[in-house]
Structures are given as structure tokens and as C-alpha cells.
Scaffold this motif. Structure first.
Motif, PDB file in Angstrom:
ATOM      1  N   HIS A  91      34.264  20.621  48.605  1.00  0.00           N
ATOM      2  CA  HIS A  91      35.721  21.463  48.669  1.00  0.00           C
ATOM      3  C   HIS A  91      35.058  22.665  48.954  1.00  0.00           C
ATOM      4  O   HIS A  91      34.621  23.415  48.108  1.00  0.00           O
ATOM      5  CB  HIS A  91      36.415  21.339  47.484  1.00  0.00           C
ATOM      6  N   ILE A  92      35.644  23.135  50.181  1.00  0.00           N
ATOM      7  CA  ILE A  92      35.015  24.712  50.646  1.00  0.00           C
ATOM      8  C   ILE A  92      36.377  25.536  50.279  1.00  0.00           C
ATOM      9  O   ILE A  92      37.433  25.303  50.914  1.00  0.00           O
ATOM     10  CB  ILE A  92      34.868  24.696  52.223  1.00  0.00           C
ATOM     11  N   SER A  93      35.965  26.581  49.561  1.00  0.00           N
ATOM     12  CA  SER A  93      36.891  27.337  49.195  1.00  0.00           C
ATOM     13  C   SER A  93      36.419  29.126  49.546  1.00  0.00           C
ATOM     14  O   SER A  93      35.807  29.142  50.299  1.00  0.00           O
ATOM     15  CB  SER A  93      37.237  27.473  47.488  1.00  0.00           C
ATOM     16  N   THR A  94      36.983  29.917  48.921  1.00  0.00           N
ATOM     17  CA  THR A  94      37.009  31.295  49.118  1.00  0.00           C
ATOM     18  C   THR A  94      36.725  32.077  48.126  1.00  0.00           C
ATOM     19  O   THR A  94      37.082  31.993  46.905  1.00  0.00           O
ATOM     20  CB  THR A  94      38.228  31.812  49.797  1.00  0.00           C
ATOM     21  N   ASP A  95      36.069  33.421  48.339  1.00  0.00           N
ATOM     22  CA  ASP A  95      35.669  34.347  47.293  1.00  0.00           C
ATOM     23  C   ASP A  95      36.844  34.993  46.968  1.00  0.00           C
ATOM     24  O   ASP A  95      37.059  35.612  45.759  1.00  0.00           O
ATOM     25  CB  ASP A  95      34.610  35.352  47.507  1.00  0.00           C
ATOM     26  N   ASP A 121      32.348  49.670  41.389  1.00  0.00           N
ATOM     27  CA  ASP A 121      31.089  49.723  40.731  1.00  0.00           C
ATOM     28  C   ASP A 121      31.069  48.247  39.881  1.00  0.00           C
ATOM     29  O   ASP A 121      30.150  48.335  39.235  1.00  0.00           O
ATOM     30  CB  ASP A 121      30.971  50.899  39.803  1.00  0.00           C
ATOM     31  N   ALA A 122      31.887  47.368  40.134  1.00  0.00           N
ATOM     32  CA  ALA A 122      31.805  46.245  39.396  1.00  0.00           C
ATOM     33  C   ALA A 122      30.796  45.266  39.870  1.00  0.00           C
ATOM     34  O   ALA A 122      30.666  45.230  41.087  1.00  0.00           O
ATOM     35  CB  ALA A 122      33.146  45.467  39.352  1.00  0.00           C
ATOM     36  N   PRO A 123      29.908  44.367  39.231  1.00  0.00           N
ATOM     37  CA  PRO A 123      29.144  43.463  39.782  1.00  0.00           C
ATOM     38  C   PRO A 123      29.807  42.534  40.393  1.00  0.00           C
ATOM     39  O   PRO A 123      30.841  42.177  40.533  1.00  0.00           O
ATOM     40  CB  PRO A 123      28.459  42.958  38.363  1.00  0.00           C
ATOM     41  N   PRO A 124      29.212  41.818  41.443  1.00  0.00           N
ATOM     42  CA  PRO A 124      29.554  40.750  42.327  1.00  0.00           C
ATOM     43  C   PRO A 124      29.955  39.696  41.539  1.00  0.00           C
ATOM     44  O   PRO A 124      29.818  39.381  40.484  1.00  0.00           O
ATOM     45  CB  PRO A 124      28.542  40.578  43.343  1.00  0.00           C
ATOM     46  N   ASN A 149      28.768  29.736  44.514  1.00  0.00           N
ATOM     47  CA  ASN A 149      28.783  30.911  45.711  1.00  0.00           C
ATOM     48  C   ASN A 149      28.056  31.138  46.757  1.00  0.00           C
ATOM     49  O   ASN A 149      26.664  31.039  46.505  1.00  0.00           O
ATOM     50  CB  ASN A 149      28.997  32.144  44.770  1.00  0.00           C
ATOM     51  N   ILE A 150      28.447  31.184  47.972  1.00  0.00           N
ATOM     52  CA  ILE A 150      27.458  31.285  49.087  1.00  0.00           C
ATOM     53  C   ILE A 150      28.127  32.821  49.803  1.00  0.00           C
ATOM     54  O   ILE A 150      29.127  32.969  50.296  1.00  0.00           O
ATOM     55  CB  ILE A 150      28.031  30.294  49.976  1.00  0.00           C
ATOM     56  N   GLY A 151      27.108  33.591  49.756  1.00  0.00           N
ATOM     57  CA  GLY A 151      27.358  34.915  50.344  1.00  0.00           C
ATOM     58  C   GLY A 151      26.228  35.421  51.523  1.00  0.00           C
ATOM     59  O   GLY A 151      25.478  34.699  51.369  1.00  0.00           O
ATOM     60  N   GLY A 152      26.706  36.419  52.145  1.00  0.00           N
ATOM     61  CA  GLY A 152      25.533  36.785  52.937  1.00  0.00           C
ATOM     62  C   GLY A 152      24.791  38.177  52.464  1.00  0.00           C
ATOM     63  O   GLY A 152      23.884  38.427  53.419  1.00  0.00           O
ATOM     64  N   CYS A 153      25.008  38.507  51.308  1.00  0.00           N
ATOM     65  CA  CYS A 153      24.330  39.516  50.681  1.00  0.00           C
ATOM     66  C   CYS A 153      24.604  40.989  51.856  1.00  0.00           C
ATOM     67  O   CYS A 153      23.660  41.614  51.877  1.00  0.00           O
ATOM     68  CB  CYS A 153      22.758  39.530  50.762  1.00  0.00           C
ATOM     69  N   ASN A 154      25.684  41.163  52.309  1.00  0.00           N
ATOM     70  CA  ASN A 154      25.976  42.015  53.038  1.00  0.00           C
ATOM     71  C   ASN A 154      27.456  42.683  53.027  1.00  0.00           C
ATOM     72  O   ASN A 154      28.419  42.444  53.648  1.00  0.00           O
ATOM     73  CB  ASN A 154      26.143  41.632  54.831  1.00  0.00           C
ATOM     74  N   GLU A 155      27.383  43.581  51.983  1.00  0.00           N
ATOM     75  CA  GLU A 155      28.726  44.258  51.615  1.00  0.00           C
ATOM     76  C   GLU A 155      28.933  45.485  52.758  1.00  0.00           C
ATOM     77  O   GLU A 155      28.111  46.357  52.739  1.00  0.00           O
ATOM     78  CB  GLU A 155      28.570  44.987  50.414  1.00  0.00           C
ATOM     79  N   TYR A 164      35.705  42.688  47.657  1.00  0.00           N
ATOM     80  CA  TYR A 164      34.975  41.271  47.312  1.00  0.00           C
ATOM     81  C   TYR A 164      33.374  41.392  47.404  1.00  0.00           C
ATOM     82  O   TYR A 164      32.899  42.131  48.300  1.00  0.00           O
ATOM     83  CB  TYR A 164      35.517  40.200  48.418  1.00  0.00           C
ATOM     84  N   ALA A 165      32.849  40.790  46.639  1.00  0.00           N
ATOM     85  CA  ALA A 165      31.290  40.657  46.633  1.00  0.00           C
ATOM     86  C   ALA A 165      30.802  39.562  46.068  1.00  0.00           C
ATOM     87  O   ALA A 165      31.326  39.252  44.793  1.00  0.00           O
ATOM     88  CB  ALA A 165      30.767  41.802  46.143  1.00  0.00           C
ATOM     89  N   ILE A 166      29.902  38.768  46.720  1.00  0.00           N
ATOM     90  CA  ILE A 166      29.222  37.443  46.072  1.00  0.00           C
ATOM     91  C   ILE A 166      27.845  37.773  45.548  1.00  0.00           C
ATOM     92  O   ILE A 166      27.196  38.094  46.121  1.00  0.00           O
ATOM     93  CB  ILE A 166      29.280  36.497  47.317  1.00  0.00           C
ATOM     94  N   ASN A 167      27.756  37.112  44.439  1.00  0.00           N
ATOM     95  CA  ASN A 167      26.377  36.890  43.779  1.00  0.00           C
ATOM     96  C   ASN A 167      25.995  35.506  44.239  1.00  0.00           C
ATOM     97  O   ASN A 167      26.450  34.608  43.523  1.00  0.00           O
ATOM     98  CB  ASN A 167      26.411  37.089  42.247  1.00  0.00           C
ATOM     99  N   ALA A 168      25.196  35.300  45.279  1.00  0.00           N
ATOM    100  CA  ALA A 168      24.652  33.849  45.423  1.00  0.00           C
ATOM    101  C   ALA A 168      23.248  33.567  44.910  1.00  0.00           C
ATOM    102  O   ALA A 168      22.734  32.630  45.404  1.00  0.00           O
ATOM    103  CB  ALA A 168      24.614  33.958  46.884  1.00  0.00           C
TER     104      ALA A 168
END
Length: 375
Positions: A129-133, A142-145, A248-254, A296-300
Motif C-alpha cells: 500500500h503506497i501512502s504519504t508522509d 526544529d523537530a526530528p523527521p 518511510n521512503i524519503g529523498g533526504c532533500n528538505e 514535512y521531513a522523512i527519516n528513511a
């Protein structure tokens, strides 16, 4: 065979093309061809026996039952969804129908199919199932991803509908044992993206000499994921992901939205220079969308440690590929930017452009300073 829902949409179609470019296993592609579904994207697969396309809605249980029985897929990758936040604000019922009811219908059909499988066929079946952050809500500066354990706090009709679908998938795993996995991805970009989304919208409007509408002060932050990297991550999840897990899948590009638009303008000015001036001169600040999440920010790290995936593209390299693709495929774009799409853009942005002067001197001044610094 894989069963792909929403395989004529942006991410789904990229996955289908990527999969068939490197694998002989066929794909059953089910898409209702709403405004964002585009068979032009799949033109290269015309007459390819590995690609079976069926025009159908995931709410149509009878058709889904027939397709599962006929094609007997070993896995389902569920991309089909209404995804545009602005549209969800104006027409939330469409999002509930597709994202919640449609996912429920697909789960019911998949569960019945899986229950009649035996042996290795049953053990190896997967429902991805493909969802979203966006289901996680907004982050403080200043919150962690977000991690896979972040509590859900959806703030738009779109993210609420996706959160509901996530909960359905989790419940079907917990209650019925369905071997399901859920993916939360960050903002995707790349080739074949419907030009209602931010990067292709700005690109096409820049080339047309039109204003580039940036919401609010332009400082909303997103993590940007190149669609080719997303496809590679999904292959890893399908091959090695553990049922019941979330990745979680992220690009590491905030990047702030303003940074994205300025970087795009700079790349475009280098590849296809504007006769006079700079594309960034077209940036126009417009009224913000209601309830616009700030960051939004992802920790992958989980998918990297467990499955060995990490993004191959930086934002700059992925954006370069994206800009060149759109410049090389004007016919694909021109067939879309007319009719319903044009009506939507006018509806969504005309009033915002007219009310863009509401910003404070501080916000406008800060954005202008960033604009000058980028040039």
C-alpha cells in the motif's frame, strides 16, 4: 504477474515502465483514468504482451474479483488514489470514495483471493500500500523527521483519507493476517508528473511567461524524492520487505517551496535561457492554502538498514533530469494543459493571485532577500 492499481498515474506509471524495463514478469494495470491518469505515459508499452491494461475503478468489486481470478497475481501494488491537496479541500467526497472506500474494496477482494491460495503461492503473496508522509501532520522547524512510529495527525481531507486507508490496511494485517506492507513517501517529482503538481506546474508556467504562484511566504518545507528512487525502493520492499511493516521512503532533500522554485528557475535558465531577464522574475506570492502544513521531513533510516535502499539522486541531479525530460517532451505536456486542467488552474490560482498582496512587509521582505541571494 503483478497487479498495479493506478498504473496510469504519475508514480504508478513510472513504476510500470521501470519494472518492465528490467523484468520480464508481466503487469496487470488497473486504472479508472481520472483527470490524473494518462495512457500517453504508457504509449511505449502499446502491444507489449507483458502489459495488460484494464480501464476499471477500484470501487468495482465485481470487476476486481474477475481480474484476480483470471490473472492470479502474486502481489498487489496499490497506487490508486486521489492525491492533490487543493482538490481535496474543494471536493473531499471524491477523496473519501477513492482513498477509503476504494482501498477497503480492494482489501476485501485481495483477502478473499489470498484465502483461497495454498502453499508457496499463499506464503509469497504481498499487498503493498503506497501512502504519504502527510498522514503524520506538520513538523515544527526544529523537530526530528517523521519515523515509522510517529503518531498520525492528518490535517487535510487528502491526508485524512490516506490515514484512514492506512488504518484499514493495518487492520486487515492484524485481524485477517493479510501479508500487507505500507509505504509512506515524501514529495515525488520527475518525468510524467501531472502538471498540476508543483514542479511541472512551475516549469510549464515559466516557459509560458506566466506568474509562478508560490503559496504564502514560500517557506513551507518538504522532503523531495525523485520518482526513479521511489521505484527502486518499492522493488526492494516487494522483494525483501516484511509483511506487517511500514517503511518511510524519503529523498533526504528538505527544501522550502521558494528554494525549489528558485532552483528550478536557475536550472531552466541554464538549459533554456530566457531571452530577457530570469525566470525567477516571474515568482509571485499568492494567498496560502487553508490549513497548509509548515514542514514535512522523512527519516528513511529503517529502509536503508533493513533493505539496503537509499536515494541515488540529489535534488539537483533529479531536478536536472526532470527539467530536461519536460523540455524534450512538449507534446506530452501540451496534450494535458488544456480543457479540465486549464479550468482547474484558473479556478485554484486566479483568486490567490489577486489576493497575494496580503503578506506582511516582514514575510515579503524575507522572501525577496532569499530570492536575490539565490541569483
Amino acid at each position: 504477474m503483478l497487479l498495479i492499481t493506478g498504473g496510469a498515474g504519475f508514480i504508478g506509471a513510472n513504476f510500470v515502465l521501470d519494472w518492465l524495463a528490467g523484468c520480464s514478469e508481466p503487469v496487470l494495470n488497473v486504472d479508472k483514468l481520472s483527470y490524473a491518469g494518462n495512457l500517453d505515459t504508457l504509449r511505449s508499452l502499446h502491444n507489449d504482451p507483458r502489459h495488460v491494461f484494464v480501464h476499471a475503478d477500484i470501487n468495482d468489486r465485481e470487476t476486481l474479483n474477475r481480474l484476480f481470478a483470471q490473472h492470479r497475481p502474486r502481489a498487489v501494488l496499490h497506487f490508486a488514489a486521489e492525491t492533490h491537496v487543493d482538490r481535496s479541500i474543494h471536493r473531499p467526497a471524491d477523496f473519501v470514495q477513492t482513498n477509503v472506500v476504494g482501498t477497503f474494496t480492494l482489501l476485501e477482494v485481495a483477502r478473499a483471493y489470498w484465502n483461497q491460495l495454498t502453499g508457496e503461492n499463499k506464503a509469497q503473496f504481498r499487498f503493498v500500500h503506497i501512502s504519504t508522509d502527510e498522514v503524520y501532520g506538520a513538523l515544527a522547524p526544529d523537530a526530528p523527521p517523521f519515523t515509522e512510529n510517529t503518531a498520525y495527525a492528518p490535517n487535510s481531507p487528502y491526508s485524512a483519507s490516506k490515514a484512514a486507508s492506512d488504518h484499514c490496511v493495518r487492520a486487515y494485517r492484524h485481524t485477517y493476517g493479510l501479508p500487507a506492507l505500507t509505504i509512506h513517501c515524501s514529495n515525488n517529482y520527475g518525468s510524467y508528473q501531472f502538471p498540476e503538481k508543483m514542479i511541472p506546474l512551475m516549469l510549464t508556467r515559466a516557459l509560458a511567461g506566466k506568474p509562478l504562484p508560490v503559496y504564502g511566504d514560500g517557506l513551507h518545507i518538504r522532503d523531495w524524492l525523485y520518482v526513479g528512487d521511489h521505484c527502486a525502493a518499492l522493488r526492494a520492499v516487494l522483494a525483501r520487505g516484511r509483511p506487517g511493516e511500514t517503511y518511510n521512503i524519503g529523498g533526504c532533500n528538505e527544501k522550502t517551496n521558494l528554494d525549489v522554485v528558485q532552483t528550478l528557475c536557475t536550472a531552466l535558465n541554464r538549459i533554456k535561457p530566457k531571452p530577457r531577464g530570469h525566470y525567477a522574475d516571474q515568482i509571485t506570492f499568492v494567498a496560502d492554502r487553508p490549513g497548509h502544513d509548515r514542514r514535512y521531513a522523512i527519516n528513511a533510516s529503517k529502509i536503508e538498514h533493513e533493505l539496503g535502499w537509499r536515494p541515488a539522486e540529489t535534488f539537483e541531479t533529479g531536478l536536472e533530469k526532470t527539467v530536461r525530460w519536460y523540455l524534450d517532451h512538449p507534446d506530452w505536456v501540451n496534450r494535458i494543459i488544456s480543457g479540465d486542467y486549464r479550468n482547474w488552474v484558473e479556478f485554484n490560482y486566479t483568486q490567490r493571485l489577486a489576493s497575494g498582496a496580503f503578506f506582511s512587509e516582514i514575510a515579503t521582505g524575507a522572501s525577496a532577500k532569499r530570492h536575490r541571494a539565490s541569483r
